[in-house]
Scaffold this motif. Structure first.
Motif, PDB file in Angstrom:
ATOM      1  N   GLY A   1     -12.041  21.587  -7.973  1.00 17.52           N
ATOM      2  CA  GLY A   1     -10.793  20.626  -8.471  1.00 17.52           C
ATOM      3  C   GLY A   1     -10.928  19.298  -8.285  1.00 17.52           C
ATOM      4  O   GLY A   1     -11.440  18.508  -7.469  1.00 17.52           O
ATOM      5  N   ARG A   2     -10.422  18.646  -9.457  1.00 15.05           N
ATOM      6  CA  ARG A   2     -10.263  16.974  -9.749  1.00 15.05           C
ATOM      7  C   ARG A   2      -9.157  16.591 -10.388  1.00 15.05           C
ATOM      8  O   ARG A   2      -8.542  17.716 -11.081  1.00 15.05           O
ATOM      9  CB  ARG A   2     -11.450  16.492  -9.872  1.00 15.05           C
TER      10      ARG A   2
ATOM     11  N   ILE B   1     -13.333  20.837  -4.270  1.00 19.22           N
ATOM     12  CA  ILE B   1     -12.475  19.694  -4.598  1.00 19.22           C
ATOM     13  C   ILE B   1     -13.601  18.821  -4.628  1.00 19.22           C
ATOM     14  O   ILE B   1     -14.694  18.459  -3.962  1.00 19.22           O
ATOM     15  CB  ILE B   1     -11.811  19.332  -3.423  1.00 19.22           C
ATOM     16  N   ASP B   2     -13.701  17.839  -5.849  1.00 16.48           N
ATOM     17  CA  ASP B   2     -14.711  16.936  -6.161  1.00 16.48           C
ATOM     18  C   ASP B   2     -13.982  15.509  -6.422  1.00 16.48           C
ATOM     19  O   ASP B   2     -13.328  15.400  -7.215  1.00 16.48           O
ATOM     20  CB  ASP B   2     -15.467  17.624  -7.520  1.00 16.48           C
ATOM     21  N   ARG B   3     -14.371  14.602  -5.531  1.00 21.34           N
ATOM     22  CA  ARG B   3     -14.021  13.212  -5.550  1.00 21.34           C
ATOM     23  C   ARG B   3     -12.607  13.228  -6.072  1.00 21.34           C
ATOM     24  O   ARG B   3     -12.099  12.571  -7.143  1.00 21.34           O
ATOM     25  CB  ARG B   3     -14.892  12.604  -6.591  1.00 21.34           C
ATOM     26  N   PHE B   4     -11.863  13.876  -5.148  1.00 22.40           N
ATOM     27  CA  PHE B   4     -10.223  13.762  -5.641  1.00 22.40           C
ATOM     28  C   PHE B   4      -9.492  12.589  -4.959  1.00 22.40           C
ATOM     29  O   PHE B   4      -9.952  12.355  -3.725  1.00 22.40           O
ATOM     30  CB  PHE B   4      -9.635  14.943  -5.130  1.00 22.40           C
ATOM     31  N   SER B   5      -8.773  11.890  -5.805  1.00 22.28           N
ATOM     32  CA  SER B   5      -8.089  10.579  -5.267  1.00 22.28           C
ATOM     33  C   SER B   5      -6.771  10.764  -5.940  1.00 22.28           C
ATOM     34  O   SER B   5      -6.528  11.244  -6.785  1.00 22.28           O
ATOM     35  CB  SER B   5      -8.790   9.358  -5.751  1.00 22.28           C
TER      36      SER B   5
ATOM     37  N   MET C   1       0.878  -1.210  -0.053  1.00 20.15           N
ATOM     38  CA  MET C   1       0.128  -0.032  -0.227  1.00 20.15           C
ATOM     39  C   MET C   1       0.742   1.354   0.077  1.00 20.15           C
ATOM     40  O   MET C   1       1.965   1.374   0.494  1.00 20.15           O
ATOM     41  CB  MET C   1      -0.785  -0.128   1.311  1.00 20.15           C
ATOM     42  N   ALA C   2       0.240   2.275  -0.788  1.00 17.43           N
ATOM     43  CA  ALA C   2       1.125   3.579  -0.840  1.00 17.43           C
ATOM     44  C   ALA C   2       1.161   4.210   0.484  1.00 17.43           C
ATOM     45  O   ALA C   2       0.344   3.818   1.606  1.00 17.43           O
ATOM     46  CB  ALA C   2       0.468   4.449  -1.885  1.00 17.43           C
ATOM     47  N   LEU C   3       2.202   5.185   0.785  1.00 12.93           N
ATOM     48  CA  LEU C   3       2.491   5.778   2.185  1.00 12.93           C
ATOM     49  C   LEU C   3       1.238   6.677   2.176  1.00 12.93           C
ATOM     50  O   LEU C   3       0.795   6.631   3.489  1.00 12.93           O
ATOM     51  CB  LEU C   3       3.540   6.764   2.112  1.00 12.93           C
ATOM     52  N   LEU C   4       0.760   7.278   1.171  1.00 11.03           N
ATOM     53  CA  LEU C   4      -0.341   8.229   1.303  1.00 11.03           C
ATOM     54  C   LEU C   4      -1.620   7.776   0.401  1.00 11.03           C
ATOM     55  O   LEU C   4      -1.328   7.719  -0.608  1.00 11.03           O
ATOM     56  CB  LEU C   4      -0.008   9.857   1.288  1.00 11.03           C
ATOM     57  N   GLU C   5      -2.870   7.394   0.908  1.00  8.96           N
ATOM     58  CA  GLU C   5      -3.888   7.056   0.247  1.00  8.96           C
ATOM     59  C   GLU C   5      -5.123   8.163   0.302  1.00  8.96           C
ATOM     60  O   GLU C   5      -5.605   8.277   1.102  1.00  8.96           O
ATOM     61  CB  GLU C   5      -4.328   5.773   0.505  1.00  8.96           C
ATOM     62  N   VAL C   6      -5.467   9.060  -0.708  1.00  7.67           N
ATOM     63  CA  VAL C   6      -6.472  10.004  -0.762  1.00  7.67           C
ATOM     64  C   VAL C   6      -7.516   9.312  -1.759  1.00  7.67           C
ATOM     65  O   VAL C   6      -7.396   9.069  -2.712  1.00  7.67           O
ATOM     66  CB  VAL C   6      -6.088  11.207  -0.956  1.00  7.67           C
ATOM     67  N   ARG C   7      -8.652   8.977  -1.031  1.00 11.45           N
ATOM     68  CA  ARG C   7      -9.695   8.590  -1.608  1.00 11.45           C
ATOM     69  C   ARG C   7     -11.108   9.426  -1.734  1.00 11.45           C
ATOM     70  O   ARG C   7     -11.629   9.608  -0.766  1.00 11.45           O
ATOM     71  CB  ARG C   7     -10.150   7.114  -1.431  1.00 11.45           C
ATOM     72  N   GLU C   8     -11.433   9.781  -2.988  1.00  8.33           N
ATOM     73  CA  GLU C   8     -12.840  10.349  -3.141  1.00  8.33           C
ATOM     74  C   GLU C   8     -13.121  11.652  -2.506  1.00  8.33           C
ATOM     75  O   GLU C   8     -13.982  11.922  -1.589  1.00  8.33           O
ATOM     76  CB  GLU C   8     -14.189   9.300  -2.990  1.00  8.33           C
ATOM     77  N   LEU C   9     -11.893  12.495  -2.004  1.00  6.23           N
ATOM     78  CA  LEU C   9     -12.022  13.681  -1.056  1.00  6.23           C
ATOM     79  C   LEU C   9     -13.150  14.812  -1.922  1.00  6.23           C
ATOM     80  O   LEU C   9     -12.820  15.274  -2.885  1.00  6.23           O
ATOM     81  CB  LEU C   9     -10.631  14.316  -0.936  1.00  6.23           C
ATOM     82  N   ASP C  10     -13.720  15.072  -0.765  1.00  8.23           N
ATOM     83  CA  ASP C  10     -14.925  16.258  -1.266  1.00  8.23           C
ATOM     84  C   ASP C  10     -14.490  17.433  -0.307  1.00  8.23           C
ATOM     85  O   ASP C  10     -14.428  17.320   0.818  1.00  8.23           O
ATOM     86  CB  ASP C  10     -16.186  15.725  -1.099  1.00  8.23           C
ATOM     87  N   LYS C  11     -14.786  18.713  -0.875  1.00  9.85           N
ATOM     88  CA  LYS C  11     -14.579  19.690   0.147  1.00  9.85           C
ATOM     89  C   LYS C  11     -15.672  20.714  -0.649  1.00  9.85           C
ATOM     90  O   LYS C  11     -15.630  21.143  -1.926  1.00  9.85           O
ATOM     91  CB  LYS C  11     -13.328  20.445  -0.135  1.00  9.85           C
ATOM     92  N   VAL C  12     -16.536  21.495   0.059  1.00 10.82           N
ATOM     93  CA  VAL C  12     -17.595  22.401  -0.106  1.00 10.82           C
ATOM     94  C   VAL C  12     -17.411  23.473   0.853  1.00 10.82           C
ATOM     95  O   VAL C  12     -17.272  23.306   1.969  1.00 10.82           O
ATOM     96  CB  VAL C  12     -19.150  21.793  -0.053  1.00 10.82           C
ATOM     97  N   PHE C  13     -17.421  24.581  -0.005  1.00 13.22           N
ATOM     98  CA  PHE C  13     -17.328  26.006   0.949  1.00 13.22           C
ATOM     99  C   PHE C  13     -18.663  26.392   1.062  1.00 13.22           C
ATOM    100  O   PHE C  13     -19.373  26.605  -0.003  1.00 13.22           O
ATOM    101  CB  PHE C  13     -16.193  27.052   0.330  1.00 13.22           C
TER     102      PHE C  13
END
Lengths: 268, 260
Positions: B213-214, B23-27, B1-13
């Motif tokens: 951002g994706r 940010i829209d489903r950023f992996s 497994m990778a050191l850093l795993e970001v999956r489907e990150l969402d951010k709404v202001f």
């Protein structure tokens, strides 16, 4: 400080800067003394040499020191209490929004009121002794230290806090090691204003109701037309005020080693 | 497994009734020892992503795993480097660099020794007792880098670290960071809007879309390491540059359209 500004500032040595600042007061003193000798001034403008003589006499008899000591005790007592409360509450309000909201209406409403107006009430409550005067001075010192500490803590660069938390610092450590030193320049600015106010309110209290102190000395001297005595008291107030301010500035230079760099121009 | 795993990150202001998807489903996954650069038009959410990863901003969905453990709040396993340096003006250079170790409760002799080692790495041993106000911008960022390296995070998060520097200093700092990385082999996530910086430094360049951002594109940079400064003149480098710019250009135009 930019390189150009440094070049402009450099040729003025310390001695020359001091000399430049003495030109105006010395010229005024000489003009005053000369006109008093020629006899062209009213009686309440006593010649500086006479003021000096009276001051010297009162110093020698210990009378001036007696009044100064009493006044200093009141001013510094109120300064210590008001300053400590102002800093503690101001910093707390600066980091915690609810605390700020809690204090804000009361502080804003009472800030412009001259604190001396509550002296009669406090005398009724605490008596005519030192306590009521110290209480008024405390109130006067509280406001500038509170407001400056509040904005000092509020204005701390967000990234200072972030980078500390990034390293794993908890809230207490962030407060003690980041907020406090970052807010210190403004806290000290508040303490400087507070010091001047402490002396002003001290004299006002003593002029209104007192049997001792420099303010009392001024009032009694005026009543008995002893203007030389009045000036001696004023000189004493000026000297302790000036000494206190210089002491604060010296402490500030020590405390703000890195933050004062490039900002030492006027008084830093 | 990778050191850093970001999956489907969402951010709404959210501001009042208005909501902006930043940010829209950023992996993204980053391997141990990998240097990943994120480029994107301004306002695309790339810095926001780094702030979320640093634990300074909340997110609205998705998971972030560092070394298998979920990321919660700020912590010394992720070393943040800010564009504005964020050095403490009341501390000397050595005091700044040693501060992270002070927080970790290391004894004084040990933290001073470590701080001196990292100051040497960034070439500022001679300035150990200076104050930040006495340093140039490039020197300040080198101190900030030493300060972050000194507490030995698992991954470095760099938020446009050279963005506040003039062009010449920036180029020299890139070379210096490259040399330092060659020595330390840290895992790095580097956010920038400067394509040249991204290609010269990174093993992989991730292109962000305009908001929300994706990931638009991922370009593996095969330039041989250690990379000398003149690699920027090579045909291979120019080919990568064209490739990244073609991908980014449309997004920059889109972002500009939105601001009109």
């Amino acid at each position: 400080m930019s390189a150009a500004a440094q070049r402009r500032a450099a040729p003025l040595s310390r001695a020359r800067r001091t000399a430049l600042g003495l030109v105006l007061p010395l010229a005024a003193l000489i003009a005053w003394e000369l006109s008093a000798r020629i006899g062209e001034v009213p009686s309440y403008l006593v010649a500086p040499s006479a003021i000096f003589a009276t001051t010297w006499e009162m110093l020698a008899s210990g009378e001036l020191w007696q009044h100064t000591r009493v006044s200093l005790l009141r001013a510094l007592g109120g300064y210590a209490i008001g300053g400590a409360c102002g800093i503690a509450m101001g910093l707390l309000a600066g980091i915690a929004r609810p605390v700020e909201r809690f204090y804000d209406p009361v502080v804003s409403l009472t800030y412009p009121v001259p604190k001396i107006v509550v002296l009669p009430i406090l005398i009724a409550w605490l008596g005519a002794g030192d306590a009521s005067k110290i209480a008024v001075i405390t109130a006067a010192v509280f406001y500038p230290t509170f407001i400056n500490s509040l904005y000092g803590a509020k204005g701390v660069n967000r990234l200072y806090v972030w980078s500390a938390r990034n390293m794993g610092a908890g809230p207490l450590r962030v407060f003690a090691k980041v907020i406090l030193p970052a807010a210190l320049p403004q806290v000290l600015a508040g303490l400087r204003i507070g010091l001047a106010l402490a002396f002003i309110v001290m004299v006002a209290c003593e002029m209104q109701n007192s049997r001792s102190g420099l303010g009392h000395l001024i009032i009694t001297a005026e009543d008995s037309l002893r203007f030389d005595l009045m000036y001696a008291a004023i000189v004493a107030i000026a000297i302790i005020g000036f000494a206190g301010d210089r002491l604060l500035l010296w402490l500030r230079r020590r405390a703000l080693a890195g933050q004062a760099i490039g900002k030492e121009g006027a008084h830093g | 497994m990778a050191l850093l795993e970001v999956r489907e990150l969402d951010k709404v202001f959210r501001r009042g009734a208005r909501a902006v998807q930043a940010i829209d489903r950023f992996s993204l996954s980053v391997e141990e020892g990998e240097f990943v650069a994120i480029v994107g038009p301004s306002g695309c959410g790339k810095s926001t992503f780094l702030h979320i990863l640093g634990g300074f901003e909340p997110h609205d969905g998705g998971t972030m795993l560092l070394n298998g453990a979920p990321v919660r709040g700020p912590g010394p396993d992720r070393g943040m480097l800010f564009q504005e340096f964020a050095l403490y003006p009341w501390r000397s250079v050595i005091g700044n660099v040693a501060w992270g170790l002070e927080v970790q409760g290391k004894p004084k002799a040990e933290r001073i020794a470590a701080a001196e080692r990292y100051l040497k790495l960034v070439g500022l041993s001679a300035f150990r007792d200076a104050y930040p106000a006495e340093l140039s911008g490039g020197m300040k960022q080198r101190v900030a880098l030493a300060r972050v390296l000194a507490f030995e995070p698992r991954i470095l998060l760099m938020d446009e670290p050279f963005g506040a520097l003039d062009a010449q200093t920036r180029e020299l700092m890139q070379e210096e960071l490259n040399a330092i990385w060659q020595e330390t082999r840290n895992t790095v996530l580097f956010v920038t809007h400067d394509i040249d910086e991204a290609i010269y430094l990174a093993d992989r360049v991730v292109v962000f879309t305009a908001r929300p951002g994706r990931i638009k594109d991922e370009i593996r940079i095969g330039l041989e390491r250690p990379r000398r400064a003149d690699v920027r003149k090579s045909a291979e480098y120019m080919a990568y540059r064209n490739r990244v710019w073609d991908s980014l250009r449309a997004e920059v135009l889109k972002a500009r359209e939105e601001f009109k």
